[in-house]
Design an enzyme around this catalytic site. Sequence first.
Site, short mmCIF file in Angstrom:
data_model
loop_
_atom_site.label_atom_id
_atom_site.label_comp_id
_atom_site.label_asym_id
_atom_site.label_seq_id
_atom_site.Cartn_x
_atom_site.Cartn_y
_atom_site.Cartn_z
N GLU A 197 75.25 45.20 34.04
CA GLU A 197 74.65 45.88 35.13
C GLU A 197 74.55 47.43 34.60
O GLU A 197 75.42 47.84 34.34
CB GLU A 197 75.23 45.71 36.43
CG GLU A 197 74.76 46.51 37.65
CD GLU A 197 75.26 46.14 38.99
OE1 GLU A 197 76.83 45.99 38.69
OE2 GLU A 197 74.93 46.25 39.93
N LYS A 219 67.83 43.97 42.43
CA LYS A 219 69.05 43.33 43.50
C LYS A 219 68.68 43.25 44.68
O LYS A 219 68.48 44.39 45.49
CB LYS A 219 70.20 44.46 43.17
CG LYS A 219 71.85 44.13 43.59
CD LYS A 219 72.56 45.15 43.14
CE LYS A 219 74.12 44.86 43.26
NZ LYS A 219 75.05 45.78 42.91
N CYS A 250 75.35 41.35 40.08
CA CYS A 250 76.75 41.64 40.55
C CYS A 250 76.76 41.23 42.02
O CYS A 250 77.17 40.10 42.25
CB CYS A 250 76.77 43.13 40.28
SG CYS A 250 78.59 43.62 40.58
N1 LIG Z 1 78.26 46.67 41.27
C1 LIG Z 1 78.40 45.69 42.20
O1 LIG Z 1 77.76 45.11 42.96
C2 LIG Z 1 80.05 45.56 42.60
C3 LIG Z 1 80.15 44.38 43.24
C4 LIG Z 1 81.54 44.20 43.37
O2 LIG Z 1 82.67 44.98 42.91
C5 LIG Z 1 82.17 43.27 44.52
O3 LIG Z 1 83.41 43.25 44.65
O4 LIG Z 1 81.46 42.51 45.03
#
Ligand SMILES: NC(=O)CCC(=O)C(=O)O
Length: 273
Positions: free
Chosen positions: A27, A111, A152
Amino acid sequence: NNIAVARKAVAAAAASVPKPDLIVLPEVWNSPYAVTAFREYSERVPAVKDGAEVAGTTEGESITALREMARDAGVWLIGGSIPEIEDGTENIYNTLTAYNPEGKIVAKHRKVHLFDIDIPGRQTFKESETLSAGTWLTSFEAPFGKIGVGICYDVRFPEMAMIAARQGCVAMIYPAAFNTTTGPMHWTLLQRSRANDNQIYVAMCSPARHPGAAYQAYGHSSVVNPLGDVVAEADETEAIVYADIDTDMLATTRRNLPVTIQRRFDVYDDVSK
Ligand SMILES: NC(=O)CCC(=O)C(=O)O
């Protein structure tokens, strides 16, 4: 710079024997992972419709470089994500692009679930301060199977992976950057959950931890099989991990534990009601 680092990593992965069909980057690899940096590092990303690029749209240097990486290596490439600036609105998105071995973009995902959390004294982040959320789900067809993608925090929302699995995806792949608070809590658990619930492969690709960075990435890029076993995992340092997508293993898992055909949608009410 980061493009040179990414280029070297893709070439190194592609040079391994046997040669991989698909390579994944993490990411936001072209920018610091910081809400204050996203606009400065944002680039234009071509529009994609029905698995093909819309002609005549402009692109930034990271996108051009990703095309070249896929084409030079002769591999499918999920090019991690970069901050995208949208023509006209000037909105910023956290955007993933996927490429075929000819360097053509076959999928574009923004996202959907923005990472807005506040764990006092440990981890606070608010992507929505500078990012807008995506509004569609994304998958693409490849010779080794249909692949669903998310970014993510999207992994925390089981609906996305379930829809992808029900649409025939053999894997969900998430470029990601968890942190040193939520990584130890949930990084592996979430991948195993999405894999086991849907009997698919799940992979997450993270940046390595950088001691000087304000946001400490968890690292630990990994791959989980349809039984929920972790089949490959890095530590927090720079690494390339390799795994097979074994569709026979996926079929055997579904035959032995036939939950995918035993679902009772006649009993479950619509979860969105
Ligand atoms: N970059 C992100 O979206 C981090 C997501 C994350 O750390 C989580 O715990 O969910």
